[in-house]
Structures are given as C-alpha cells and as structure tokens.
Scaffold this motif. Sequence first.
Motif, PDB file in Angstrom:
ATOM      1  N   PRO A  96     -27.505 -26.201   5.693  1.00 12.04           N
ATOM      2  CA  PRO A  96     -28.524 -25.185   5.992  1.00 12.04           C
ATOM      3  C   PRO A  96     -28.905 -25.227   7.463  1.00 12.04           C
ATOM      4  N   ASP A  97     -29.060 -24.046   8.040  1.00 20.36           N
ATOM      5  CA  ASP A  97     -29.461 -23.992   9.451  1.00 20.36           C
ATOM      6  C   ASP A  97     -30.882 -23.457   9.626  1.00 20.36           C
ATOM      7  N   GLY A  98     -31.634 -23.397   8.507  1.00 11.49           N
ATOM      8  CA  GLY A  98     -32.995 -22.872   8.560  1.00 11.49           C
ATOM      9  C   GLY A  98     -33.065 -21.387   8.290  1.00 11.49           C
ATOM     10  N   VAL A  99     -31.909 -20.732   8.198  1.00 15.57           N
ATOM     11  CA  VAL A  99     -31.831 -19.309   7.901  1.00 15.57           C
ATOM     12  C   VAL A  99     -30.881 -19.067   6.731  1.00 15.57           C
ATOM     13  N   ARG A 100     -29.719 -19.741   6.781  1.00  8.09           N
ATOM     14  CA  ARG A 100     -28.693 -19.564   5.757  1.00  8.09           C
ATOM     15  C   ARG A 100     -27.910 -20.871   5.630  1.00  8.09           C
ATOM     16  N   TYR A 101     -27.077 -20.928   4.613  1.00  7.38           N
ATOM     17  CA  TYR A 101     -26.147 -22.048   4.494  1.00  7.38           C
ATOM     18  C   TYR A 101     -24.880 -21.677   5.258  1.00  7.38           C
ATOM     19  N   GLU A 102     -24.473 -22.555   6.171  1.00  2.00           N
ATOM     20  CA  GLU A 102     -23.298 -22.275   6.992  1.00  2.00           C
ATOM     21  C   GLU A 102     -22.000 -22.488   6.235  1.00  2.00           C
ATOM     22  N   GLN A 103     -22.017 -23.336   5.221  1.00  3.19           N
ATOM     23  CA  GLN A 103     -20.811 -23.638   4.453  1.00  3.19           C
ATOM     24  C   GLN A 103     -21.019 -23.211   3.002  1.00  3.19           C
ATOM     25  N   VAL A 104     -20.095 -22.407   2.464  1.00  4.31           N
ATOM     26  CA  VAL A 104     -20.115 -22.033   1.057  1.00  4.31           C
ATOM     27  C   VAL A 104     -18.700 -22.196   0.524  1.00  4.31           C
ATOM     28  N   VAL A 105     -18.562 -23.056  -0.479  1.00  6.19           N
ATOM     29  CA  VAL A 105     -17.268 -23.296  -1.114  1.00  6.19           C
ATOM     30  C   VAL A 105     -17.351 -22.741  -2.526  1.00  6.19           C
ATOM     31  N   THR A 106     -16.382 -21.905  -2.896  1.00  5.73           N
ATOM     32  CA  THR A 106     -16.338 -21.294  -4.216  1.00  5.73           C
ATOM     33  C   THR A 106     -15.076 -21.728  -4.934  1.00  5.73           C
ATOM     34  N   VAL A 107     -15.248 -22.226  -6.168  1.00  7.44           N
ATOM     35  CA  VAL A 107     -14.086 -22.591  -6.988  1.00  7.44           C
ATOM     36  C   VAL A 107     -14.273 -22.015  -8.387  1.00  7.44           C
ATOM     37  N   PRO A 108     -13.164 -21.657  -9.050  1.00  7.65           N
ATOM     38  CA  PRO A 108     -13.273 -21.197 -10.432  1.00  7.65           C
ATOM     39  C   PRO A 108     -13.536 -22.382 -11.360  1.00  7.65           C
ATOM     40  N   PHE A 109     -14.153 -22.102 -12.510  1.00  6.33           N
ATOM     41  CA  PHE A 109     -14.336 -23.141 -13.515  1.00  6.33           C
ATOM     42  C   PHE A 109     -12.973 -23.769 -13.811  1.00  6.33           C
ATOM     43  N   GLY A 110     -12.949 -25.080 -13.883  1.00  2.00           N
ATOM     44  CA  GLY A 110     -11.716 -25.810 -14.149  1.00  2.00           C
ATOM     45  C   GLY A 110     -11.247 -26.609 -12.949  1.00  2.00           C
ATOM     46  N   LYS A 111     -11.704 -26.262 -11.752  1.00  2.00           N
ATOM     47  CA  LYS A 111     -11.323 -26.979 -10.531  1.00  2.00           C
ATOM     48  C   LYS A 111     -12.369 -28.061 -10.232  1.00  2.00           C
ATOM     49  N   THR A 112     -11.990 -28.976  -9.375  1.00  2.00           N
ATOM     50  CA  THR A 112     -12.915 -30.002  -8.898  1.00  2.00           C
ATOM     51  C   THR A 112     -13.446 -29.560  -7.540  1.00  2.00           C
ATOM     52  N   VAL A 113     -14.744 -29.776  -7.345  1.00  2.00           N
ATOM     53  CA  VAL A 113     -15.373 -29.397  -6.079  1.00  2.00           C
ATOM     54  C   VAL A 113     -16.260 -30.547  -5.615  1.00  2.00           C
ATOM     55  N   ALA A 114     -16.317 -30.735  -4.314  1.00  2.00           N
ATOM     56  CA  ALA A 114     -17.146 -31.793  -3.738  1.00  2.00           C
ATOM     57  C   ALA A 114     -18.561 -31.281  -3.514  1.00  2.00           C
ATOM     58  N   LEU A 115     -19.528 -32.060  -3.958  1.00  2.00           N
ATOM     59  CA  LEU A 115     -20.930 -31.829  -3.602  1.00  2.00           C
ATOM     60  C   LEU A 115     -21.169 -32.710  -2.382  1.00  2.00           C
ATOM     61  N   PRO A 116     -21.320 -32.112  -1.201  1.00  2.00           N
ATOM     62  CA  PRO A 116     -21.386 -32.906   0.031  1.00  2.00           C
ATOM     63  C   PRO A 116     -22.629 -33.788   0.105  1.00  2.00           C
ATOM     64  N   GLU A 117     -22.614 -34.665   1.099  1.00  2.00           N
ATOM     65  CA  GLU A 117     -23.769 -35.542   1.350  1.00  2.00           C
ATOM     66  C   GLU A 117     -25.008 -34.684   1.576  1.00  2.00           C
ATOM     67  N   PRO A 118     -26.151 -35.119   1.121  1.00  2.00           N
ATOM     68  CA  PRO A 118     -26.470 -36.452   0.628  1.00  2.00           C
ATOM     69  C   PRO A 118     -26.151 -36.680  -0.846  1.00  2.00           C
ATOM     70  N   VAL A 119     -25.560 -35.702  -1.528  1.00  2.00           N
ATOM     71  CA  VAL A 119     -25.204 -35.894  -2.933  1.00  2.00           C
ATOM     72  C   VAL A 119     -23.918 -36.709  -3.015  1.00  2.00           C
ATOM     73  N   GLY A 120     -22.858 -36.229  -2.405  1.00  2.00           N
ATOM     74  CA  GLY A 120     -21.641 -37.009  -2.272  1.00  2.00           C
ATOM     75  C   GLY A 120     -20.912 -37.328  -3.569  1.00  2.00           C
TER      76      GLY A 120
END
Length: 197
Positions: free
Chosen positions: A160-184
Amino acid sequence: MSLVAEERSAVVLSQEDFEELARHAIRTNEALRMEFIGGKMRVKAVPDGDHGRIIEWLSRLCIQADSGWWLYPDQGLRVESYRNGNARPDGALARSGTFVGQGEWASTDGVLMVAEVTSRDRDTNQCDRVEKPRAYAESEIPVFLLIDRETCEVKVHSQPDGVRYEQVVTVPFGKTVALPEPVGIELDTEPLKDWAS
C-alpha cells in the motif's frame, strides 16, 4: 421526482452518526453488519455456510503459520485516509490481543492482513472490488486478500502506498499464491473450488 424530493432522499451521515446508528441496529437485530466506506452506508450480506467455511479454512492456515496470530471475524475497523470510514472485513489478521480495549471500531494499527470473501449481493463489485481495496490501502494495511467466489479467483493486494495497493496478484482457484510479508505464507487455493457456490 422533483429536486426537492431528491434532496430529501439523500442522507448525509457523519462517522459518529453512523457508529451510533450501527450500535443501535446491532442491539435490535444482531444479523445486521453495517459499514461506512467512502461516505456511503452499506449493509453487508449475512454470510452463508460456504462463506463461513472459507473463513474457518483461512483461520486455521493463519494459526498454523503463527500460533500468536488470530483471524478476527467481523472486527470493526476505522479505515480510509483520516480514519473516517468503518469497515467490517470478513477477517482481520493480527496478533492475539491486538484489539483489546478498543471497542467496536478499532484502529488498523497492528493489522497484518484483511480478508474479504465475496457474497452474492448487488454491492459486491463496487464494495469488495473497488471501495475496500482503496480504503484498506489508505489505511496502510499491508495485505488485502480477496476471495472472489463469483470469478473463482483469489486477489492478493500488497504494497500500500497510502492511496492504492501497488501490487495485485490474481490467481484462479486451484493455484498456490504467496501472501507477502508480514504474513509470509503460501496459500494453496485448491480447497476453494469446493466452496465457490
């Protein structure tokens, strides 16, 4: 409709008015889940069984990753740039005890991630896909996870930059996706296929 009638139909609320209205509504009908985002009052749909199962699944994964975390369901948060909005994410991931003493509408300080699971209501597109990502980014919540049952996709918003999220990753159900830090954590979305209805 005349201009006078149109003006009468518009309701302008302050955040304080909204919070008082929400307190009263919950006392009279516990099924109501109200939010105030972008100056608009919304009533969230009551979750169905699949929605609840998704939150249960996500809760277990988060606690397995760190036993000191808790995914607080429906925790009221003050959001947006000046904390003049009120959101009830389906889950707010934070350390256990983060919201102690804060009342119904808590600060986003200490929130690692918010999660939303789409419902089958007419406000889903505007609220979950447009307004909430903006409100959560303005509040600088590090990660916003949107589980979209309509499109069968997971969207992970980060940086987040205080206005929007700069990074958005989209995957279909069934794929693995990373929840970035601090979740990790890595999220295998295969089980979501069973609860997309």
